[in-house]
Design an enzyme around this catalytic site. Structure first.
Site, PDB file in Angstrom:
ATOM      1  N   LYS A   1       0.826  -1.209   0.000  1.00 53.90           N
ATOM      2  CA  LYS A   1       0.000   0.000   0.000  1.00 53.90           C
ATOM      3  C   LYS A   1       0.865   1.266   0.000  1.00 53.90           C
ATOM      4  O   LYS A   1       2.090   1.174  -0.003  1.00 53.90           O
ATOM      5  CB  LYS A   1      -0.946  -0.038   1.207  1.00 53.90           C
ATOM      6  CG  LYS A   1      -1.875  -1.261   1.228  1.00 53.90           C
ATOM      7  CD  LYS A   1      -2.721  -1.354  -0.040  1.00 53.90           C
ATOM      8  CE  LYS A   1      -3.948  -2.233   0.088  1.00 53.90           C
ATOM      9  NZ  LYS A   1      -3.698  -3.685   0.024  1.00 53.90           N
TER      10      LYS A   1
HETATM   11  C1  LIG Z   1      -4.978  -4.658   0.502  1.00 57.82           C
HETATM   12  C2  LIG Z   1      -6.447  -4.713   0.566  1.00 57.82           C
HETATM   13  C3  LIG Z   1      -7.117  -5.355   1.628  1.00 57.82           C
HETATM   14  C4  LIG Z   1      -6.404  -6.166   2.671  1.00 57.82           C
HETATM   15  O1  LIG Z   1      -5.463  -5.465   3.399  1.00 57.82           O
HETATM   16  P1  LIG Z   1      -4.577  -6.257   4.501  1.00 57.82           P
HETATM   17  O2  LIG Z   1      -4.005  -5.142   5.316  1.00 57.82           O
HETATM   18  O3  LIG Z   1      -3.554  -7.022   3.734  1.00 57.82           O
HETATM   19  O4  LIG Z   1      -5.487  -7.121   5.274  1.00 57.82           O
HETATM   20  C5  LIG Z   1      -8.487  -5.293   1.668  1.00 57.82           C
HETATM   21  N1  LIG Z   1      -9.193  -4.651   0.728  1.00 57.82           N
HETATM   22  C6  LIG Z   1      -8.599  -4.032  -0.317  1.00 57.82           C
HETATM   23  C7  LIG Z   1      -9.432  -3.313  -1.318  1.00 57.82           C
HETATM   24  C8  LIG Z   1      -7.205  -4.051  -0.438  1.00 57.82           C
HETATM   25  O5  LIG Z   1      -6.624  -3.450  -1.474  1.00 57.82           O
END
Ligand SMILES: *Cc1c(COP(=O)(O)O)cnc(C)c1O
Length: 391
Positions: free
Chosen positions: A194
């Site tokens: 992210k």
């Molecule tokens: C990355 C992501 C998640 C999950 O995030 P984590 O921190 O890995 O649990 C959930 N929803 C979306 C849309 C994502 O891009």
């Protein structure tokens, strides 16, 4: 800092898909967390991260979690989703958006996305509502906000909760308001992929004051421990369901260093995003590929740069071409509605023709705050070279 595209320098030998920026204070903060010997959850770094988020989002409370998945699971408990209840969400999303509710026995109801933003199509939501519907869970794909005014109006009319999957939405805005401040609850991710990272991490933002007290309890294994630490009760005890959703303060230390430099991170990503957007405009003019569309009401955070190419064959060949040149590109979600678990646990309303179509055609180019403009130039040239060879 990214070098300028005009600086002559050697071609990069490889470009990773994801290249996060380490801003400089991470190791020092982690060191401080360790030597303090307070490494469990809710230490000083966790509190600083939460204060930062609460202030930036203008939410009522924010709680760090060990992932966005965990924050979504907390949200599903807080929404009091019961077996048989229904939750409206896009099929074009990560599995956690659906899983969090399936774990509570609810049925995900998949609705198609808009062809421009690839976000939940607000014009198709009302047709999916039944007496069992409890939640709308919009996902801000690529950090571009959903059409929240319309979604919130629908939710209000039908007495539904809005849970934003803001995993990709840190520092994105809708009509000037931060993404994550718009629904009753919102879940963020700080996963390595992210914009702001701490390895694995997340946060739940709470905008509905009625949900604050229970959120603290659920996150503290069903106890009123948070109240105890504030001196509001003289002992803490088991009062509700809950689980362990707290990250270690060592991870919060990493995260704080990133949050403090969020403007730099987004500025660097935006430079790469804008470079691609300008350089690849010719593909759109020649009707070879479509670039991302950002609606006027949305300020995005340069989370993803994607292209929609003609079909699956072209995408597969483009990914292979880039790979030969040392460039890592990738597709994105495999739609949930037709996945084995989606078929088992969910249902669809209406056609999901946009989702089915674009999921085969979408390619994501390398993007990260640690990436240079020289790399972006190299990637762009190889994308253009691929299409030149084709025609
Ligand atoms: C990355 C992501 C998640 C999950 O995030 P984590 O921190 O890995 O649990 C959930 N929803 C979306 C849309 C994502 O891009």
């Amino acid at each position: 800092m990214p070098d300028t595209a005009s600086t002559p320098s050697a071609l990069p030998s490889s470009v990773p898909f994801n290249n996060p920026l380490i801003t400089g204070k991470e190791l020092e903060y982690i060191r401080q967390a360790i030597v303090s010997k307070r490494t469990s959850g809710d230490g000083t770094f966790t509190k600083q991260c939460q204060a930062w988020l609460t202030q930036q989002l203008g939410c009522r409370m924010s709680l760090l979690t060990h992932s966005c998945t965990a924050a979504l699971e907390m949200a599903a408990i807080l929404a009091d989703v019961q077996p048989g209840d229904e939750v409206i969400l896009p099929s074009y999303t990560f599995v956690s958006t659906a899983n969090a509710f399936v774990l509570r026995g609810a049925t995900p109801v998949f609705v198609d996305v808009r062809p421009d933003t690839l976000n939940l199509d607000e014009s198709k939501v009302e047709a999916a509502i039944t007496p069992k519907t409890k939640v709308i869970a919009p996902v801000h794909y690529a950090g571009v906000s959903c059409e929240m005014d319309i979604l919130k109006a629908i939710a209000e009319r039908h007495n539904l909760l809005v849970i934003e999957d803001a995993a990709q939405g840190i520092r994105s805005f809708y009509k000037g308001k931060p993404v994550g401040s718009l629904g009753h609850l919102a879940a963020f991710s700080f996963h390595e992929t992210k914009n702001v990272v701490c390895g694995e991490g997340g946060a739940l933002a709470i905008n509905d004051p009625a949900l604050i007290e229970r959120a603290e309890i659920i996150r503290e294994k069903g106890t009123n421990r948070s109240k105890f630490f504030r001196g509001e009760v003289d002992k803490y005890t088991w009062v509700d369901v809950g689980s362990s959703f707290l990250p270690s303060d060592i991870l919060a230390a990493f995260l704080l260093a990133q949050l403090e430099e969020v403007d730099l991170i987004i500025q660097q990503r935006m430079a790469i995003w804008n470079y691609y957007h300008q350089r690849l405009e010719t593909l759109e003019q020649q009707e070879i590929a479509r670039r991302p569309i950002i609606p006027a009401d949305c300020q995005h955070n340069a989370h993803i740069y994607y292209l929609l190419v003609e079909n699956l064959e072209v995408r597969t060949a483009l990914i292979a071409h880039l790979k030969r040149k040392g460039i890592q590109s990738t597709f994105h979600y495999v739609p949930l509605h037709s996945a084995p678990a989606g078929l088992k646990y969910g249902r669809t309303t209406g056609e999901l023709s946009v989702t089915d179509d674009l999921s085969d055609r979408l390619i994501r180019l390398p993007l990260g705050a640690g990436m240079t403009l020289t790399e972006a130039k190299y990637v762009s040239e190889e994308v253009l070279a691929f299409f030149n060879q084709q025609s």
